[in-house]
Design a protein around this motif. Sequence first.
Motif, PDB file in Angstrom:
ATOM      1  N   ALA A  86       0.835  -1.204   0.000  1.00  0.00           N
ATOM      2  CA  ALA A  86       0.000   0.000   0.000  1.00  0.00           C
ATOM      3  C   ALA A  86       0.871   1.256   0.000  1.00  0.00           C
ATOM      4  CB  ALA A  86      -0.923   0.001   1.212  1.00  0.00           C
ATOM      5  N   VAL A  87       1.957   1.221   0.799  1.00  0.00           N
ATOM      6  CA  VAL A  87       2.876   2.371   0.862  1.00  0.00           C
ATOM      7  C   VAL A  87       3.558   2.572  -0.488  1.00  0.00           C
ATOM      8  CG1 VAL A  87       5.011   3.232   1.886  1.00  0.00           C
ATOM      9  CG2 VAL A  87       3.266   2.192   3.339  1.00  0.00           C
ATOM     10  N   VAL A  88       4.048   1.475  -1.080  1.00  0.00           N
ATOM     11  CA  VAL A  88       4.714   1.539  -2.379  1.00  0.00           C
ATOM     12  C   VAL A  88       3.752   2.085  -3.439  1.00  0.00           C
ATOM     13  CG1 VAL A  88       5.741   0.185  -4.247  1.00  0.00           C
ATOM     14  CG2 VAL A  88       6.373  -0.272  -1.871  1.00  0.00           C
ATOM     15  N   SER A  89       2.500   1.598  -3.398  1.00  0.00           N
ATOM     16  CA  SER A  89       1.491   2.053  -4.359  1.00  0.00           C
ATOM     17  C   SER A  89       1.209   3.542  -4.192  1.00  0.00           C
ATOM     18  CB  SER A  89       0.194   1.252  -4.163  1.00  0.00           C
ATOM     19  OG  SER A  89      -0.818   1.733  -5.012  1.00  0.00           O
ATOM     20  N   TYR A  90       1.125   3.981  -2.935  1.00  0.00           N
ATOM     21  CA  TYR A  90       0.846   5.396  -2.654  1.00  0.00           C
ATOM     22  C   TYR A  90       1.994   6.285  -3.146  1.00  0.00           C
ATOM     23  CZ  TYR A  90      -0.275   9.613   0.019  1.00  0.00           C
ATOM     24  OH  TYR A  90      -0.560  10.904   0.380  1.00  0.00           O
ATOM     25  N   ILE A  91       3.228   5.853  -2.904  1.00  0.00           N
ATOM     26  CA  ILE A  91       4.400   6.624  -3.332  1.00  0.00           C
ATOM     27  C   ILE A  91       4.470   6.687  -4.863  1.00  0.00           C
ATOM     28  CG2 ILE A  91       6.921   6.649  -3.395  1.00  0.00           C
ATOM     29  CD1 ILE A  91       6.886   5.497  -0.559  1.00  0.00           C
ATOM     30  N   SER A  92       4.185   5.561  -5.515  1.00  0.00           N
ATOM     31  CA  SER A  92       4.241   5.531  -6.981  1.00  0.00           C
ATOM     32  C   SER A  92       3.175   6.439  -7.591  1.00  0.00           C
ATOM     33  CB  SER A  92       4.079   4.101  -7.508  1.00  0.00           C
ATOM     34  OG  SER A  92       2.795   3.592  -7.205  1.00  0.00           O
ATOM     35  N   GLN A  93       2.008   6.508  -6.939  1.00  0.00           N
ATOM     36  CA  GLN A  93       0.944   7.384  -7.429  1.00  0.00           C
ATOM     37  C   GLN A  93       1.328   8.859  -7.266  1.00  0.00           C
ATOM     38  OE1 GLN A  93      -2.792   6.287  -5.624  1.00  0.00           O
ATOM     39  NE2 GLN A  93      -2.668   4.185  -6.357  1.00  0.00           N
ATOM     40  N   LEU A  94       1.957   9.197  -6.126  1.00  0.00           N
ATOM     41  CA  LEU A  94       2.441  10.567  -5.920  1.00  0.00           C
ATOM     42  C   LEU A  94       3.506  10.918  -6.958  1.00  0.00           C
ATOM     43  CD1 LEU A  94       2.765  11.001  -2.039  1.00  0.00           C
ATOM     44  CD2 LEU A  94       1.180  12.174  -3.579  1.00  0.00           C
ATOM     45  N   ALA A  95       4.373   9.946  -7.253  1.00  0.00           N
ATOM     46  CA  ALA A  95       5.425  10.158  -8.248  1.00  0.00           C
ATOM     47  C   ALA A  95       4.815  10.415  -9.624  1.00  0.00           C
ATOM     48  CB  ALA A  95       6.356   8.951  -8.298  1.00  0.00           C
TER      49      ALA A  95
END
Length: 240
Positions: free
Chosen positions: A13-22
Amino acid sequence: MFEFPAIDMSLMAVVSYISQLAMVFGGVVPYIPQYWEIKRSKSCEGFSTFVCLVLLLANILRVLFWCGKHFETPLLVQSIVMIYWMLTLLHACVSVKRETELVPTTDRSFSDFDRKYFWKWTDYLSYIEFLAFFTLFMAIVTYLLLESTFYIEIIGFLAVFTEACLGAPQFYRNLEKKSTKGMSVKMVVMWLSGDVFKTVYFVLREAPAQFWLCGTLQVCIDIAILLQVIYYERYPRKPA
């Protein structure tokens, strides 16, 4: 023992959230060095404002594509952020040109309807007027053809294909001047890294095929511009 899946899910979930922000903000990052270079040098001679045109049209079309075929929200927000930043960068270019011109030039505006000076207007308002006209026209057409799957797919392809060609004006400008002076190399390196990340993101998130196919084209153009940098540094243009 049963806690490991939860930890894995939390990490994902954290990785997905960071990738979406990126995805949302990463697109504008390459243009920050170019913006400051224009402000610092008081010149936008090495930067093609047609890059702004390409990205503005591409992202306006992408927003309209979303109206007919909803894709991931981060990609929609990315388009809105990019439109805002391109308008900011364009304003900087127009302002610097007006401030630094030694000999006053004839004012050119959108209302002149002179094709020779398209996107070479001397006032910022003309750019806004053109974009407003384009957006309104395309919004009306999209509203009338919203039920047409063929039209929606075409507008989706045009959106990402136009964006895929964003490096083409810069490539042509470098080729014409036989120099990359004034162009931010950092910007192009960030283009490349961002486009590679974006293309991989499209594939992994199973975005519409238009996205990752045109992302691949973007990567190829970025590499071509970097090759220009290497070539023109090794074989600089001889003074006339």
